[in-house]
Enzyme design. Sequence first.
Site, PDB file in Angstrom:
ATOM      1  N   GLU A 288       0.849  -1.199   0.000  1.00  0.00           N
ATOM      2  CA  GLU A 288       0.000   0.000   0.000  1.00  0.00           C
ATOM      3  C   GLU A 288       0.885   1.250   0.000  1.00  0.00           C
ATOM      4  O   GLU A 288       1.919   1.294   0.665  1.00  0.00           O
ATOM      5  CB  GLU A 288      -0.866  -0.008   1.257  1.00  0.00           C
ATOM      6  CG  GLU A 288      -1.665   1.257   1.504  1.00  0.00           C
ATOM      7  CD  GLU A 288      -2.278   1.310   2.893  1.00  0.00           C
ATOM      8  OE1 GLU A 288      -3.358   1.901   3.038  1.00  0.00           O
ATOM      9  OE2 GLU A 288      -1.668   0.754   3.837  1.00  0.00           O
TER      10      GLU A 288
ATOM     11  N   ASN B 126      -7.047   5.804  -2.107  1.00  0.00           N
ATOM     12  CA  ASN B 126      -5.920   4.940  -1.801  1.00  0.00           C
ATOM     13  C   ASN B 126      -6.071   3.736  -2.733  1.00  0.00           C
ATOM     14  O   ASN B 126      -6.991   2.933  -2.572  1.00  0.00           O
ATOM     15  CB  ASN B 126      -5.981   4.527  -0.327  1.00  0.00           C
ATOM     16  CG  ASN B 126      -4.751   3.783   0.139  1.00  0.00           C
ATOM     17  OD1 ASN B 126      -4.048   3.179  -0.648  1.00  0.00           O
ATOM     18  ND2 ASN B 126      -4.503   3.812   1.441  1.00  0.00           N
TER      19      ASN B 126
ATOM     20  N   LYS C  59      -9.335   1.483  -2.102  1.00  0.00           N
ATOM     21  CA  LYS C  59      -9.575   1.032  -0.731  1.00  0.00           C
ATOM     22  C   LYS C  59     -10.962   1.422  -0.241  1.00  0.00           C
ATOM     23  O   LYS C  59     -11.398   2.565  -0.414  1.00  0.00           O
ATOM     24  CB  LYS C  59      -8.492   1.625   0.173  1.00  0.00           C
ATOM     25  CG  LYS C  59      -8.514   1.148   1.627  1.00  0.00           C
ATOM     26  CD  LYS C  59      -7.305   1.721   2.337  1.00  0.00           C
ATOM     27  CE  LYS C  59      -7.194   1.304   3.785  1.00  0.00           C
ATOM     28  NZ  LYS C  59      -5.957   1.828   4.411  1.00  0.00           N
TER      29      LYS C  59
ATOM     30  N   GLU D 207      -6.249   9.068   7.647  1.00  0.00           N
ATOM     31  CA  GLU D 207      -6.610   8.609   6.298  1.00  0.00           C
ATOM     32  C   GLU D 207      -7.964   9.153   5.854  1.00  0.00           C
ATOM     33  O   GLU D 207      -8.176   9.435   4.680  1.00  0.00           O
ATOM     34  CB  GLU D 207      -6.632   7.083   6.244  1.00  0.00           C
ATOM     35  CG  GLU D 207      -5.268   6.453   6.066  1.00  0.00           C
ATOM     36  CD  GLU D 207      -5.359   4.999   5.657  1.00  0.00           C
ATOM     37  OE1 GLU D 207      -5.888   4.724   4.553  1.00  0.00           O
ATOM     38  OE2 GLU D 207      -4.915   4.154   6.439  1.00  0.00           O
TER      39      GLU D 207
ATOM     40  N   CYS E  87      -4.882  -2.905   3.104  1.00  0.00           N
ATOM     41  CA  CYS E  87      -4.689  -2.648   4.529  1.00  0.00           C
ATOM     42  C   CYS E  87      -5.928  -2.976   5.368  1.00  0.00           C
ATOM     43  O   CYS E  87      -6.232  -4.132   5.588  1.00  0.00           O
ATOM     44  CB  CYS E  87      -4.231  -1.206   4.737  1.00  0.00           C
ATOM     45  SG  CYS E  87      -3.415  -0.939   6.340  1.00  0.00           S
TER      46      CYS E  87
ATOM     47  N   ASN F 245       0.184  -0.702   5.405  1.00  0.00           N
ATOM     48  CA  ASN F 245       1.073   0.118   6.241  1.00  0.00           C
ATOM     49  C   ASN F 245       0.426   0.119   7.623  1.00  0.00           C
ATOM     50  O   ASN F 245      -0.591   0.797   7.828  1.00  0.00           O
ATOM     51  CB  ASN F 245       1.148   1.566   5.741  1.00  0.00           C
ATOM     52  CG  ASN F 245       2.051   1.767   4.538  1.00  0.00           C
ATOM     53  OD1 ASN F 245       2.962   2.588   4.561  1.00  0.00           O
ATOM     54  ND2 ASN F 245       1.779   1.057   3.469  1.00  0.00           N
TER      55      ASN F 245
END
Length: 312
Positions: free
Chosen positions: A47, A111, A128, A147, A173, A198
């Site tokens: 990621e 993302n 994502k 995020e 993730c 991450n």
Amino acid sequence: MSRRITVGAGQMGPIAREESKSDVVDRLMTMLHDAHEQGVDLLVYPELAMTTFFPRWFVADPAEFEHYYHREMPDHDTKPLFDEARRLGIGFALGYAEIDTDDQGVEHRYNTYILVERDGTVVSKFRKIHIPGHAQYEPWREFQHAERHYFEPGPDGFGAWPAFGGIVGMAICNDRRWPETYRVLGLQGAELILIGYNTPLHYAPDPTQNALSGFHNHLVMQAGAYQNGAFVVGVAKGGIEEGVDSLAQSVIIAPSGQIIAQAVTTGDEVISTTIDLDFCDTYKNTLFDFDYYRMHEHYGLITERRGAVPPA
């Protein structure tokens, strides 16, 4: 006939805040050549593989960090990677921050993962869905996990695509922690699921979970692989990045739920193994035969009335 391919997990160590994208691509290229020496057909990067994990800092206007995003892929920075991968005949999955402009001219920040075949053809993109962290500045945190300030959830759901001789799905993730991720992909026939992450070792809302971060990381991916009869490649960007210690432990997992390859460092490292996608049928057509156990409602009524028990 077996469907054997060699998959690789291209784990990355820390990326500094000021590290240029061209410097990062140099690292990705080195890993690509390592993968080529190992006979890899598909190399999975983590990621946000192109940048430091910038959501750990909060800026009022996300446009201040626009240099971390990509408006197209490949672009000037990443084209050398695409070209070299095509020359070597290696496909790859790459995580990055994306700005997409819709038909109304509205910009969206995602993302994103992109999947590229061995001949350089772009198979698809995944954005994502489960965005973790917070959207506002939280001064009590040692570092931010903002995020939700920088990305919106992907609008397209989970997809699975014909590629590399099988059916391939992607997740990013926090998506890996939710059983729905694997089930939605499994119902589309996914045989190989690629996941980049991450993950800080310190979880501010509940530090009691810190010691279990590695266990939980593997637990969800192993369970998802087993319950859906799929191989899973989980790839980290780990190590101490800008003062934040993040989980490494990249893995390749079989449909049995067993870890069949694992990284041993917290830095740039390529692990690989040869898998047979036909092995997925060992679980998809027995214990986790969805059509047999879930879809045949008439069969279920008959067995209930007769007191019969379906095969274990």
